[in-house]
Design a protein around this motif. Structure first.
Motif, PDB file in Angstrom:
ATOM      1  N   LYS A   1      12.965 -69.149 -14.126  1.00  0.00           N
ATOM      2  CA  LYS A   1      13.370 -70.531 -14.304  1.00  0.00           C
ATOM      3  C   LYS A   1      13.250 -70.892 -15.784  1.00  0.00           C
ATOM      4  O   LYS A   1      12.383 -70.371 -16.486  1.00  0.00           O
ATOM      5  CB  LYS A   1      12.482 -71.469 -13.477  1.00  0.00           C
ATOM      6  N   GLU A   2      14.106 -71.759 -16.237  1.00  0.00           N
ATOM      7  CA  GLU A   2      14.086 -72.142 -17.646  1.00  0.00           C
ATOM      8  C   GLU A   2      12.720 -72.711 -18.031  1.00  0.00           C
ATOM      9  O   GLU A   2      12.188 -73.588 -17.360  1.00  0.00           O
ATOM     10  CB  GLU A   2      15.185 -73.171 -17.927  1.00  0.00           C
ATOM     11  N   GLY A   3      12.137 -72.156 -19.067  1.00  0.00           N
ATOM     12  CA  GLY A   3      10.821 -72.613 -19.522  1.00  0.00           C
ATOM     13  C   GLY A   3       9.664 -71.850 -18.912  1.00  0.00           C
ATOM     14  O   GLY A   3       8.550 -71.902 -19.431  1.00  0.00           O
ATOM     15  N   SER A   4       9.911 -71.111 -17.812  1.00  0.00           N
ATOM     16  CA  SER A   4       8.848 -70.322 -17.186  1.00  0.00           C
ATOM     17  C   SER A   4       8.671 -69.008 -17.915  1.00  0.00           C
ATOM     18  O   SER A   4       9.632 -68.433 -18.425  1.00  0.00           O
ATOM     19  CB  SER A   4       9.182 -70.060 -15.717  1.00  0.00           C
ATOM     20  N   ARG A   5       7.438 -68.508 -17.942  1.00  0.00           N
ATOM     21  CA  ARG A   5       7.154 -67.222 -18.576  1.00  0.00           C
ATOM     22  C   ARG A   5       6.584 -66.217 -17.580  1.00  0.00           C
ATOM     23  O   ARG A   5       5.996 -65.219 -17.973  1.00  0.00           O
ATOM     24  CB  ARG A   5       6.185 -67.419 -19.757  1.00  0.00           C
TER      25      ARG A   5
ATOM     26  N   SER B   1       4.417 -64.391 -23.361  1.00  0.00           N
ATOM     27  CA  SER B   1       5.398 -64.642 -24.413  1.00  0.00           C
ATOM     28  C   SER B   1       6.756 -64.943 -23.781  1.00  0.00           C
ATOM     29  O   SER B   1       6.867 -65.084 -22.561  1.00  0.00           O
ATOM     30  CB  SER B   1       5.515 -63.413 -25.323  1.00  0.00           C
ATOM     31  N   HIS B   2       7.806 -65.033 -24.612  1.00  0.00           N
ATOM     32  CA  HIS B   2       9.149 -65.190 -24.048  1.00  0.00           C
ATOM     33  C   HIS B   2       9.898 -63.859 -24.058  1.00  0.00           C
ATOM     34  O   HIS B   2      11.117 -63.824 -23.914  1.00  0.00           O
ATOM     35  CB  HIS B   2       9.939 -66.276 -24.796  1.00  0.00           C
ATOM     36  N   TYR B   3       9.141 -62.748 -24.176  1.00  0.00           N
ATOM     37  CA  TYR B   3       9.733 -61.407 -24.175  1.00  0.00           C
ATOM     38  C   TYR B   3       9.566 -60.757 -22.809  1.00  0.00           C
ATOM     39  O   TYR B   3       8.478 -60.763 -22.241  1.00  0.00           O
ATOM     40  CB  TYR B   3       9.084 -60.547 -25.257  1.00  0.00           C
ATOM     41  N   LEU B   4      10.648 -60.182 -22.292  1.00  0.00           N
ATOM     42  CA  LEU B   4      10.664 -59.603 -20.951  1.00  0.00           C
ATOM     43  C   LEU B   4      11.124 -58.155 -21.013  1.00  0.00           C
ATOM     44  O   LEU B   4      12.181 -57.845 -21.580  1.00  0.00           O
ATOM     45  CB  LEU B   4      11.607 -60.398 -20.042  1.00  0.00           C
ATOM     46  N   LEU B   5      10.334 -57.248 -20.426  1.00  0.00           N
ATOM     47  CA  LEU B   5      10.680 -55.825 -20.391  1.00  0.00           C
ATOM     48  C   LEU B   5      11.666 -55.568 -19.253  1.00  0.00           C
ATOM     49  O   LEU B   5      11.378 -55.870 -18.096  1.00  0.00           O
ATOM     50  CB  LEU B   5       9.418 -54.996 -20.201  1.00  0.00           C
TER      51      LEU B   5
ATOM     52  N   TYR C   1      22.734 -62.322 -21.501  1.00  0.00           N
ATOM     53  CA  TYR C   1      23.063 -63.705 -21.877  1.00  0.00           C
ATOM     54  C   TYR C   1      22.359 -64.706 -20.967  1.00  0.00           C
ATOM     55  O   TYR C   1      21.816 -65.720 -21.437  1.00  0.00           O
ATOM     56  CB  TYR C   1      24.580 -63.896 -21.817  1.00  0.00           C
ATOM     57  N   GLU C   2      22.324 -64.422 -19.671  1.00  0.00           N
ATOM     58  CA  GLU C   2      21.674 -65.332 -18.732  1.00  0.00           C
ATOM     59  C   GLU C   2      20.176 -65.440 -19.013  1.00  0.00           C
ATOM     60  O   GLU C   2      19.593 -66.524 -18.930  1.00  0.00           O
ATOM     61  CB  GLU C   2      21.909 -64.861 -17.292  1.00  0.00           C
ATOM     62  N   LEU C   3      19.550 -64.314 -19.340  1.00  0.00           N
ATOM     63  CA  LEU C   3      18.134 -64.369 -19.701  1.00  0.00           C
ATOM     64  C   LEU C   3      17.932 -65.206 -20.962  1.00  0.00           C
ATOM     65  O   LEU C   3      17.010 -66.035 -21.034  1.00  0.00           O
ATOM     66  CB  LEU C   3      17.583 -62.959 -19.927  1.00  0.00           C
ATOM     67  N   GLN C   4      18.785 -65.006 -21.938  1.00  0.00           N
ATOM     68  CA  GLN C   4      18.655 -65.748 -23.189  1.00  0.00           C
ATOM     69  C   GLN C   4      18.870 -67.235 -22.982  1.00  0.00           C
ATOM     70  O   GLN C   4      18.213 -68.065 -23.638  1.00  0.00           O
ATOM     71  CB  GLN C   4      19.615 -65.168 -24.232  1.00  0.00           C
ATOM     72  N   LEU C   5      19.751 -67.595 -22.066  1.00  0.00           N
ATOM     73  CA  LEU C   5      19.947 -69.008 -21.746  1.00  0.00           C
ATOM     74  C   LEU C   5      18.671 -69.638 -21.180  1.00  0.00           C
ATOM     75  O   LEU C   5      18.433 -70.840 -21.346  1.00  0.00           O
ATOM     76  CB  LEU C   5      21.084 -69.179 -20.733  1.00  0.00           C
ATOM     77  N   LYS C   6      17.857 -68.817 -20.518  1.00  0.00           N
ATOM     78  CA  LYS C   6      16.604 -69.288 -19.943  1.00  0.00           C
ATOM     79  C   LYS C   6      15.457 -69.240 -20.971  1.00  0.00           C
ATOM     80  O   LYS C   6      14.297 -69.459 -20.629  1.00  0.00           O
ATOM     81  CB  LYS C   6      16.238 -68.454 -18.720  1.00  0.00           C
ATOM     82  N   GLY C   7      15.786 -68.911 -22.206  1.00  0.00           N
ATOM     83  CA  GLY C   7      14.779 -68.842 -23.250  1.00  0.00           C
ATOM     84  C   GLY C   7      14.004 -67.549 -23.284  1.00  0.00           C
ATOM     85  O   GLY C   7      12.925 -67.477 -23.872  1.00  0.00           O
ATOM     86  N   ILE C   8      14.548 -66.508 -22.662  1.00  0.00           N
ATOM     87  CA  ILE C   8      13.870 -65.211 -22.577  1.00  0.00           C
ATOM     88  C   ILE C   8      14.579 -64.195 -23.458  1.00  0.00           C
ATOM     89  O   ILE C   8      15.810 -64.099 -23.449  1.00  0.00           O
ATOM     90  CB  ILE C   8      13.841 -64.719 -21.121  1.00  0.00           C
ATOM     91  N   CYS C   9      13.796 -63.425 -24.208  1.00  0.00           N
ATOM     92  CA  CYS C   9      14.339 -62.352 -25.035  1.00  0.00           C
ATOM     93  C   CYS C   9      14.118 -61.019 -24.324  1.00  0.00           C
ATOM     94  O   CYS C   9      12.974 -60.627 -24.081  1.00  0.00           O
ATOM     95  CB  CYS C   9      13.664 -62.331 -26.408  1.00  0.00           C
ATOM     96  N   PRO C  10      15.184 -60.295 -23.996  1.00  0.00           N
ATOM     97  CA  PRO C  10      15.020 -59.006 -23.298  1.00  0.00           C
ATOM     98  C   PRO C  10      14.510 -57.913 -24.234  1.00  0.00           C
ATOM     99  O   PRO C  10      14.905 -57.828 -25.395  1.00  0.00           O
ATOM    100  CB  PRO C  10      16.441 -58.677 -22.821  1.00  0.00           C
ATOM    101  N   VAL C  11      13.634 -57.067 -23.687  1.00  0.00           N
ATOM    102  CA  VAL C  11      13.185 -55.851 -24.363  1.00  0.00           C
ATOM    103  C   VAL C  11      13.606 -54.695 -23.476  1.00  0.00           C
ATOM    104  O   VAL C  11      13.088 -54.536 -22.369  1.00  0.00           O
ATOM    105  CB  VAL C  11      11.653 -55.842 -24.575  1.00  0.00           C
ATOM    106  N   LEU C  12      14.543 -53.896 -23.938  1.00  0.00           N
ATOM    107  CA  LEU C  12      15.057 -52.794 -23.125  1.00  0.00           C
ATOM    108  C   LEU C  12      14.061 -51.641 -23.112  1.00  0.00           C
ATOM    109  O   LEU C  12      13.707 -51.097 -24.160  1.00  0.00           O
ATOM    110  CB  LEU C  12      16.408 -52.317 -23.672  1.00  0.00           C
TER     111      LEU C  12
END
Length: 263
Positions: free
Chosen positions: A92-96, A103-107, A124-135
């Motif tokens: 959800k937007e704003g959830s971590r 953090s706002h980084y997601l593996l 893109y959808e993750l980034q819209l939720k304020g999350i930065c993907p880590v591949l």
């Protein structure tokens, strides 16, 4: 040293099966100089995955073990999310929840045998939720390594990357090792993780990976990957990457020649 990818919570996925294994993995991590480790159990299916509460409970248990063993080791919650469109409902937007250490980084890992058609939309959808993907471990994904320019495109859009220590040392075979070296030489890796599952098969000892990393990219870049970058991630800071214009492939014949001269 920081380890951003490990399966050390027991009983939640295909990682540690019991408290004894988790305790040994913690001792191995501290013993090799790791001072910070993120527990990242698999989250693969929306309706069959550990809750964020269960992950935090597991981390609390690990912290108790570390204290009992008098280990100088900070332990954080996180998860390794498999790219699956339905899983986006968890965020959800704003959830971590499920992000690395709050953090706002997601593996995120790709499906083992494919690159979904919706991959760019997923980022893109993750980034819209304020999350930065880590591949996670791109060097191990055969389809992606057949088209590494696609990885570069993702990184230009804001995706970061984590490499497995075992990939550098040959744990996953010579092919993966060569791809790992290629990515490191091109400066498209941001972090290192053990991806530890068990004591004997894949564990938290990053000693040999650290040594090989220094050989490949030098002590300054090794420190960047093992300490400086992950420290910034855990502090939830932003990254500004200097990316190459293209991915250069390693000339193995040339590399072999110079290896013979200089060892």
């Amino acid at each position: 040293m920081y380890d951003l990818h490990s399966h050390i919570i027991y009983g939640v996925d295909d990682g540690s099966p019991d408290p004894e294994t988790s305790r040994e993995l913690l001792k191995m991590a501290a013993g090799c100089g790791t001072g910070h480790i993120v527990a990242t159990p698999h989250v693969i299916e929306l309706n069959n995955c550990p809750s964020w509460e269960r992950i935090n409970e597991g981390v609390a248990q690990l912290k108790t073990m570390a204290a009992e063993e008098k280990l100088d080791l900070a332990i954080y919650p996180g998860a390794e999310i498999e790219m699956n469109w339905d899983i986006l409902e968890l965020f959800k937007e704003g959830s971590r929840d499920y992000c690395l250490a709050g953090s706002h980084y997601l593996l995120v890992e790709l499906p083992a045998m494919s690159i979904p058609d919706y991959t760019e939309d997923f980022w893109y959808e993750l980034q819209l939720k304020g999350i930065c993907p880590v591949l996670a471990h791109p060097e191990r994904h055969q389809r992606l390594m057949e088209q590494p320019e696609r990885l570069l495109k993702w990184m230009r859009s804001g995706v970061l990357t984590q490499m497995n220590g075992g990939s550098i040392t040959g744990r996953f075979g010579e092919h993966v090792k060569q791809k790992a070296e290629m990515l490191l030489k091109n400066d498209v890796i941001c972090f290192i993780g053990s991806d530890a599952h068990r004591v004997k098969i894949r564990n938290t000892d990053l000693t040999h990976a650290r040594e090989r990393l220094v050989e490949l990219v030098g002590p300054e870049k090794a420190k960047l990957l093992l300490e400086i970058n992950p420290q910034r991630l855990l502090a939830d800071e932003e990254f500004s990457l200097k990316l190459p214009g293209t991915i250069r492939k390693i000339d193995k014949k040339k590399q072999s020649f110079w290896s013979k001269l200089f060892g």
